[in-house]
Design a protein around this motif. Structure first.
Motif, mmCIF file in Angstrom:
data_model
loop_
_atom_site.group_PDB
_atom_site.id
_atom_site.type_symbol
_atom_site.label_atom_id
_atom_site.label_comp_id
_atom_site.label_asym_id
_atom_site.label_seq_id
_atom_site.Cartn_x
_atom_site.Cartn_y
_atom_site.Cartn_z
ATOM 1 N N ALA A 13 32.010 31.993 81.404
ATOM 2 C CA ALA A 13 32.201 30.544 81.330
ATOM 3 C C ALA A 13 33.480 30.185 80.579
ATOM 4 O O ALA A 13 34.220 29.281 80.973
ATOM 5 C CB ALA A 13 30.997 29.893 80.656
ATOM 6 N N LEU A 24 35.384 29.424 83.868
ATOM 7 C CA LEU A 24 34.953 28.073 84.181
ATOM 8 C C LEU A 24 35.775 27.013 83.460
ATOM 9 O O LEU A 24 36.279 26.079 84.078
ATOM 10 C CB LEU A 24 33.463 27.900 83.846
ATOM 11 C CG LEU A 24 32.491 28.092 85.000
ATOM 12 C CD1 LEU A 24 32.588 29.530 85.543
ATOM 13 C CD2 LEU A 24 31.055 27.827 84.552
ATOM 14 N N ALA A 68 38.046 23.773 84.995
ATOM 15 C CA ALA A 68 37.159 22.615 85.039
ATOM 16 C C ALA A 68 37.863 21.305 85.362
ATOM 17 O O ALA A 68 37.381 20.511 86.174
ATOM 18 C CB ALA A 68 36.414 22.490 83.706
ATOM 19 N N ALA A 110 34.492 23.263 93.471
ATOM 20 C CA ALA A 110 34.832 24.463 92.722
ATOM 21 C C ALA A 110 35.799 25.332 93.513
ATOM 22 O O ALA A 110 35.710 25.411 94.744
ATOM 23 C CB ALA A 110 33.567 25.262 92.411
ATOM 24 N N LEU A 127 36.504 31.250 92.186
ATOM 25 C CA LEU A 127 35.547 31.220 91.091
ATOM 26 C C LEU A 127 34.121 31.416 91.604
ATOM 27 O O LEU A 127 33.319 32.134 90.996
ATOM 28 C CB LEU A 127 35.665 29.886 90.347
ATOM 29 C CG LEU A 127 34.884 29.748 89.035
ATOM 30 C CD1 LEU A 127 35.646 28.849 88.078
ATOM 31 C CD2 LEU A 127 33.495 29.186 89.281
ATOM 32 N N SER A 151 31.377 34.444 90.719
ATOM 33 C CA SER A 151 29.996 34.265 90.262
ATOM 34 C C SER A 151 29.034 35.110 91.077
ATOM 35 O O SER A 151 27.985 35.541 90.568
ATOM 36 C CB SER A 151 29.595 32.788 90.344
ATOM 37 O OG SER A 151 29.408 32.376 91.691
ATOM 38 N N LEU A 209 26.639 28.802 80.898
ATOM 39 C CA LEU A 209 27.583 28.321 81.905
ATOM 40 C C LEU A 209 28.039 26.899 81.605
ATOM 41 O O LEU A 209 29.209 26.553 81.778
ATOM 42 C CB LEU A 209 26.945 28.378 83.291
ATOM 43 C CG LEU A 209 26.718 29.767 83.895
ATOM 44 C CD1 LEU A 209 25.900 29.664 85.170
ATOM 45 C CD2 LEU A 209 28.043 30.465 84.176
ATOM 46 N N ASP A 250 31.547 24.438 81.750
ATOM 47 C CA ASP A 250 31.629 23.143 82.431
ATOM 48 C C ASP A 250 30.342 22.932 83.209
ATOM 49 O O ASP A 250 29.899 23.821 83.944
ATOM 50 C CB ASP A 250 32.826 23.089 83.387
ATOM 51 C CG ASP A 250 32.927 21.742 84.089
ATOM 52 O OD1 ASP A 250 33.220 20.749 83.403
ATOM 53 O OD2 ASP A 250 32.686 21.685 85.310
ATOM 54 N N LEU A 258 30.874 22.848 87.264
ATOM 55 C CA LEU A 258 31.060 24.180 87.829
ATOM 56 C C LEU A 258 29.795 25.020 87.682
ATOM 57 O O LEU A 258 29.488 25.844 88.544
ATOM 58 C CB LEU A 258 32.244 24.878 87.155
ATOM 59 C CG LEU A 258 33.622 24.329 87.534
ATOM 60 C CD1 LEU A 258 34.716 25.001 86.702
ATOM 61 C CD2 LEU A 258 33.899 24.509 89.012
#
Length: 463
Positions: free
Chosen positions: A112, A116, A120, A129, A133, A137, A170, A174, A177
């Motif tokens: 994160a 992230l 963001a 998103a 990214l 994940s 997470l 953000d 996200l």
């Protein structure tokens, strides 16, 4: 040294060959792939115009399957699905994460922080998103955190506590996200919790054994645009047809990643009781349009319209079980979703507190840090107290869910507390930054907008 740079490699989903398939193995080994890729550099240098932009429309457009995926029927019809057992209990009131859970939090927190949060602001502006990214994940196995191990997932017992900790971590990066990342896992978890054998073996392999097209984007659609909307009384209707199938009509709002979703779990009213249906995106009668909101914009929110959508009898989630039609499965889904939103609120509120605390110590006014002012110091202290209350109530609810016990009261308390106090923490964060709190140069204004969603949003995420 960053944890990302010290991780070891692995096989499918980042699991080292020959090692046991556990949450830590998936996440730690998977993050090694992220660290070795050029993703960090690309996200740091990529301009907003180079990122995938979610195009909002006024007229809407047909929902299309991004990879043209076919969900081939499998499993035994009418047979109950696999269910993970509840976690054991020592009988003591102890909400301290286990060693494995704390390792999981540390890994996801690095993800994160390093991926992230830098992406963001641009994701909030573009209402979506970055594809890179989302792919990252998937490498760390987040979509299958709640899927039973017997079905190729990583859940040996109910994963509510692990899911809550992951959502919180997470959200410290953000919230928007985090919703994008967690949306496919919400659908996989729902099918793992309540699906029949046929439903599990038809849809879960796409999440546990992804093809070249990757894990399908999917969304849990419960919310609706209605004055005084009651999620337990959806206005979307399902009517039985003579052939035993169903016809769905209605509109679902704030559906995460709906434009790219290949699979939906949709809430509807059947003969006066709320139920859940599995709806594939290629089903005729589905249309979708952009629905960007004040907050959680990186979640790619959309409006899903169902017009005479015809479904087979086995599209009803948990088809054949009494719980699938008496409203209990739907009610449980709503509660678990609200618990996930509480976890997101805790993570975002923690981000606010972490940001404003050093700010008030460094910001000078009248020759001294504003933290020396009693009003400022007390406000920060109140934020910390309220945040800890949010976290403890949320953790307690998650621990009850993980043990398979009734957590209706605790989830209701957590949602009320997180909606009210989370919003206040966001407001106080903006207030403490003064004029800086109102501009996009600082992320607190985005977190404030995101925290407003906690008392409004239904669905999208699930633990």
């Amino acid at each position: 040294m960053s944890l990302l740079n010290s991780l070891k490699g692995g096989g499918r989903h980042g699991v080292p060959s020959g090692e046991s398939r556990d949450p830590i193995g998936y996440l730690v080994a998977g993050l090694n792939k992220v660290a070795q890729s050029e993703l960090l550099d690309r996200l740091g240098l990529r301009r907003q115009t180079e990122q995938a932009v979610f195009t909002t429309t006024s007229n809407g457009f047909k929902v299309m399957a991004a990879a043209g995926r076919q969900f081939a029927k499998a499993g035994k019809k009418g047979r109950p699905g696999v269910r993970v057992p509840g976690a054991g209990s020592s009988g003591q009131f102890d909400l301290t994460p286990t060693e494995d859970e704390q390792m999981l939090v540390d890994v996801v927190d690095d993800f994160a922080t390093e991926l992230l949060r830098p992406a963001a602001a641009a994701a909030d502006d573009s209402c979506g998103a970055p594809p890179e990214l989302l792919s990252a994940s998937l490498e760390i196995g987040l979509p299958i955190l709640g899927v039973p191990e017997a079905l190729g997932g990583i859940a040996e017992t109910r994963s509510a506590v692990a899911g809550t900790l992951v959502a919180e971590a997470l959200a410290r990066g953000d919230m928007g996200l985090a919703v994008s990342v967690l949306a496919p896992g919400a659908v996989a978890t729902a099918i793992g919790l309540w699906g029949t054998d046929e439903q599990q073996k038809t849809y879960l392999p796409a999440f546990t054994e992804p093809s070249d097209g990757g894990v399908p984007a999917a969304s849990l659609a419960l919310g609706e645009r209605a004055v005084l909307f009651d999620v337990l009384r959806p206005s979307t209707t399902a009517v039985r047809e003579g052939s035993g199938g169903y016809v769905l009509n209605g509109t679902k709002s704030l559906v995460a990643r709906g434009a790219e979703a290949e699979l939906f779990v949709v809430g509807a009213s059947l003969e006066g009781r709320p139920v859940l249906f599995i709806v594939e995106s290629r089903t005729p009668g589905l249309t979708i349009e952009g629905d960007p909101a004040m907050g959680v914009r990186a979640g790619g929110m959309t409006t899903l319209t169902l017009t005479d959508v015809r479904l087979r009898p086995d599209a009803l989630l948990g088809h054949g079980s009494p719980q699938s039609t008496d409203g209990s499965t739907y009610t449980e889904c709503v509660r678990f979703s609200r618990l996930a939103w509480c976890a997101l609120a805790v993570g975002t509120a923690q981000a606010v507190l972490d940001y404003v605390t050093p700010y008030v110590k460094e910001r000078q006014a009248f020759g001294e840090p504003i933290a020396h002012r009693q009003a400022v110091a007390f406000m920060v202290a109140d934020m910390a107290i309220e945040l800890q209350a949010m976290r403890l109530v949320t953790y307690k609810a998650a621990s009850l869910v993980a043990r398979g016990q009734d957590a209706a009261r605790e989830i209701a308390l957590a949602r009320r507390l997180c909606a009210d106090k989370g919003m206040k923490i966001g407001l106080d964060g903006v207030q403490l930054l003064g004029g800086h709190g109102f501009v996009k140069e600082h992320p607190v204004e985005r977190w404030y907008r995101d925290l407003r969603a906690v008392g409004i949003m239904e669905g999208a995420v699930l633990v």
